[in-house]
Scaffold this motif. Structure first.
Motif, PDB file in Angstrom:
ATOM      1  N   VAL A 143       0.943  -1.168   0.106  1.00 50.88           N
ATOM      2  CA  VAL A 143       0.069   0.095  -0.132  1.00 50.88           C
ATOM      3  C   VAL A 143       0.779   1.376  -0.088  1.00 50.88           C
ATOM      4  O   VAL A 143       0.570   2.388  -0.873  1.00 50.88           O
ATOM      5  N   CYS A 144       1.873   1.319   0.845  1.00 49.46           N
ATOM      6  CA  CYS A 144       2.828   2.388   0.731  1.00 49.46           C
ATOM      7  C   CYS A 144       3.488   2.324  -0.571  1.00 49.46           C
ATOM      8  O   CYS A 144       3.605   3.721  -1.075  1.00 49.46           O
ATOM      9  N   PHE A 145       3.876   1.475  -1.259  1.00 46.28           N
ATOM     10  CA  PHE A 145       4.307   1.441  -2.478  1.00 46.28           C
ATOM     11  C   PHE A 145       3.333   2.199  -3.309  1.00 46.28           C
ATOM     12  O   PHE A 145       3.774   3.079  -4.125  1.00 46.28           O
ATOM     13  N   ALA A 146       2.181   1.621  -3.473  1.00 47.77           N
ATOM     14  CA  ALA A 146       1.103   2.154  -4.285  1.00 47.77           C
ATOM     15  C   ALA A 146       0.824   3.717  -4.057  1.00 47.77           C
ATOM     16  O   ALA A 146       0.710   4.364  -5.082  1.00 47.77           O
ATOM     17  N   GLN A 147       1.006   4.137  -2.936  1.00 51.92           N
ATOM     18  CA  GLN A 147       0.940   5.432  -2.459  1.00 51.92           C
ATOM     19  C   GLN A 147       2.013   6.411  -3.115  1.00 51.92           C
ATOM     20  O   GLN A 147       1.793   7.543  -3.543  1.00 51.92           O
ATOM     21  N   ALA A 148       3.169   5.688  -3.060  1.00 53.90           N
ATOM     22  CA  ALA A 148       4.334   6.445  -3.714  1.00 53.90           C
ATOM     23  C   ALA A 148       4.366   6.514  -5.088  1.00 53.90           C
ATOM     24  O   ALA A 148       4.937   7.803  -5.826  1.00 53.90           O
ATOM     25  N   ILE A 149       3.594   5.780  -5.946  1.00 54.51           N
ATOM     26  CA  ILE A 149       3.596   5.985  -7.359  1.00 54.51           C
ATOM     27  C   ILE A 149       2.378   6.555  -7.995  1.00 54.51           C
ATOM     28  O   ILE A 149       2.419   6.505  -9.054  1.00 54.51           O
ATOM     29  N   ILE A 150       1.518   6.696  -6.915  1.00 57.49           N
ATOM     30  CA  ILE A 150       0.021   7.322  -7.786  1.00 57.49           C
ATOM     31  C   ILE A 150       0.269   8.105  -8.507  1.00 57.49           C
ATOM     32  O   ILE A 150      -0.397   8.548  -9.612  1.00 57.49           O
ATOM     33  N   HIS A 151       1.280   9.339  -8.099  1.00 53.09           N
ATOM     34  CA  HIS A 151       1.421  10.411  -9.163  1.00 53.09           C
ATOM     35  C   HIS A 151       2.526  10.274 -10.199  1.00 53.09           C
ATOM     36  O   HIS A 151       2.764  11.558 -10.611  1.00 53.09           O
ATOM     37  N   ASN A 152       2.771   9.204 -10.422  1.00 55.67           N
ATOM     38  CA  ASN A 152       3.793   8.738 -11.431  1.00 55.67           C
ATOM     39  C   ASN A 152       5.094   9.701 -11.447  1.00 55.67           C
ATOM     40  O   ASN A 152       5.293  10.487 -12.451  1.00 55.67           O
ATOM     41  N   PRO A 153       5.840   9.629 -10.352  1.00 54.08           N
ATOM     42  CA  PRO A 153       6.976  10.602 -10.328  1.00 54.08           C
ATOM     43  C   PRO A 153       8.114  10.014 -11.042  1.00 54.08           C
ATOM     44  O   PRO A 153       8.269   8.896 -11.380  1.00 54.08           O
ATOM     45  N   PRO A 154       8.954  11.100 -11.406  1.00 50.24           N
ATOM     46  CA  PRO A 154      10.166  10.716 -12.205  1.00 50.24           C
ATOM     47  C   PRO A 154      11.264  10.130 -11.286  1.00 50.24           C
ATOM     48  O   PRO A 154      12.061   9.801 -11.793  1.00 50.24           O
ATOM     49  N   VAL A 155      11.253  10.218 -10.130  1.00 55.00           N
ATOM     50  CA  VAL A 155      12.034   9.736  -8.933  1.00 55.00           C
ATOM     51  C   VAL A 155      11.197   9.072  -7.828  1.00 55.00           C
ATOM     52  O   VAL A 155      10.322   9.485  -7.529  1.00 55.00           O
ATOM     53  N   LEU A 156      11.853   7.989  -7.418  1.00 52.72           N
ATOM     54  CA  LEU A 156      11.082   6.991  -6.666  1.00 52.72           C
ATOM     55  C   LEU A 156      12.162   6.695  -5.601  1.00 52.72           C
ATOM     56  O   LEU A 156      13.151   6.221  -5.857  1.00 52.72           O
TER      57      LEU A 156
END
Length: 156
Positions: free
Chosen positions: A122-135
């Motif tokens: 869930v934390c991972f999904a939250q981190a990628i939800i706005h399609n960031p160029p840096v993760l």
């Protein structure tokens, strides 16, 4: 792109991170390896702007994290709220994040009822939800069982 230049963090007489410099170009995957206490998490916290370095510079997509913290953070995917997503796009973004993080089978469950591995997803999904160029991910497979670790490392 991420760039650190002579990044240093001291806590009194303790030097947690000492003069770290590197560049991570678009498409590259960089991992910090080392024993507990080596400064891996501290370095990631400085990169994300969660803490400031004692010395040195961090740039995200060319933006200095101290000079322009809001703009540099906008480019980073980390555990944070939904940012800058139009209401019309939220449902599609959530659906994509659920699929990418293999959460479709638990999407209607309350997070407190999920295992540690699912909460990590869930934390991972939250981190990628706005399609960031840096993760930025700190121990992304912590708490996952062997099958879940394999799915994350080899999604296809």
């Amino acid at each position: 792109m991420i760039e650190t230049i002579s990044l240093t963090k001291k806590y009194g007489s303790l030097t947690a991170v000492d003069n770290v410099s590197f560049k991570a170009e678009p498409g590259e995957v960089v991992a910090f390896l080392g024993p507990n206490g080596a400064g891996k998490s501290t370095t990631m916290r400085m990169i994300t702007g969660y803490i400031y370095p004692t010395a040195g510079t961090v740039k995200i997509m060319g933006r200095d994290t101290e000079e322009d913290p809001a703009e540099s953070r906008r480019h980073i995917g980390l555990v944070a709220g939904i940012r800058g997503i139009a209401k019309a796009d939220i449902e599609a973004r959530v659906r994509d994040a659920l699929k990418t993080a293999f959460l479709e089978d638990v999407e209607n469950r309350i997070i407190d009822t999920l295992s540690k591995g699912y909460r990590q997803r869930v934390c991972f999904a939250q981190a990628i939800i706005h399609n960031p160029p840096v993760l930025i991910l700190d121990e992304p497979t912590d708490g996952l069982d062997p099958n879940q670790k394999n799915e994350i490392r080899h999604p296809d």
